[in-house]
Design an enzyme around this catalytic site. Structure first.
Site, PDB file in Angstrom:
ATOM      1  N   PHE A 185      63.141  30.430  75.722  1.00  0.00           N
ATOM      2  CA  PHE A 185      63.143  31.884  75.582  1.00  0.00           C
ATOM      3  C   PHE A 185      61.883  32.427  76.224  1.00  0.00           C
ATOM      4  O   PHE A 185      61.009  31.677  76.664  1.00  0.00           O
ATOM      5  CB  PHE A 185      63.236  32.297  74.105  1.00  0.00           C
ATOM      6  N   ASP A 237      51.979  31.949  66.015  1.00  0.00           N
ATOM      7  CA  ASP A 237      51.948  32.997  67.023  1.00  0.00           C
ATOM      8  C   ASP A 237      51.609  32.298  68.329  1.00  0.00           C
ATOM      9  O   ASP A 237      50.808  31.363  68.351  1.00  0.00           O
ATOM     10  CB  ASP A 237      50.915  34.075  66.700  1.00  0.00           C
TER      11      ASP A 237
END
Length: 190
Positions: free
Chosen positions: A139, A56
């Site tokens: 991204f 994460d």
């Protein structure tokens, strides 16, 4: 993940979500990157019976008290939308002077071995948020982030090898890689 781990532990085969039977991914509702990485790794290990690596990560902006942080992917609301998140970030920082636009990307990588240990490592990439979208690679917030280790280029303007070398995810995975053989050896064979 596969590129970096293959460089350091070439005998390990990395499978992605498309390589295993589909399972319900958990809601990422932990208040920390480490907590969310563990949620995902535990779910993968439980569903597949395989040692599972999950991560994460997110962008933490100094002038925004560390936000968007763990909410990075969904900061502007559902559905997830990188362009909308980037517009919101630029709007939030519109009156912040360049010298106060410090930020860092943080990544937590968790490994869960069924019947064995759980390990979490973290990586960090320091830099700043620029005022306009630049680049086509990467991204998320890559189009707005210039790393201290690559001044002048957003992380979206770096080639894959250049970004892997300095990224928060790359740093965390390189810390984890030498530990993987021992962790995998601790897997419960039954």
């Amino acid at each position: 993940m596969e590129r970096i781990l293959a460089e350091h532990v070439p005998d390990v085969t990395v499978l992605g979500l498309d390589d295993v039977v589909a399972y319900a991914e958990p809601v990422e509702d932990a208040p920390t990157f480490a907590g969310n990485a563990l949620l995902k790794a535990r779910a993968g290990a439980a569903a597949t019976g395989l040692p599972t690596v999950a991560d994460d990560s997110g962008l933490c902006v100094d002038a925004l008290n560390g936000m968007p942080g763990v909410l990075s992917a969904r900061w502007s609301g559902p559905p997830k939308d990188d362009a909308r998140n980037n517009r919101l970030l630029l709007d939030q920082l519109s009156d912040v002077p360049d010298e106060r636009r410090g930020a860092h990307f943080r990544c937590a990588v968790a490994v869960v071995v069924p019947g064995g240990p759980e390990v979490v490592v973290e990586g960090r990439m320091d830099g700043r948020v620029v005022r306009e979208v630049r680049g086509a690679g990467g991204f998320g917030y890559d189009v707005l982030f210039v790393a201290d280790e690559a001044p002048g280029l957003t992380t979206a303007e770096l080639d894959v090898a250049g970004k892997d070398a300095i990224s928060h995810r790359g740093k965390a995975l390189r810390e984890l890689a030498p530990r993987l053989p021992g962790l995998l050896g601790a897997a419960d064979p039954g």
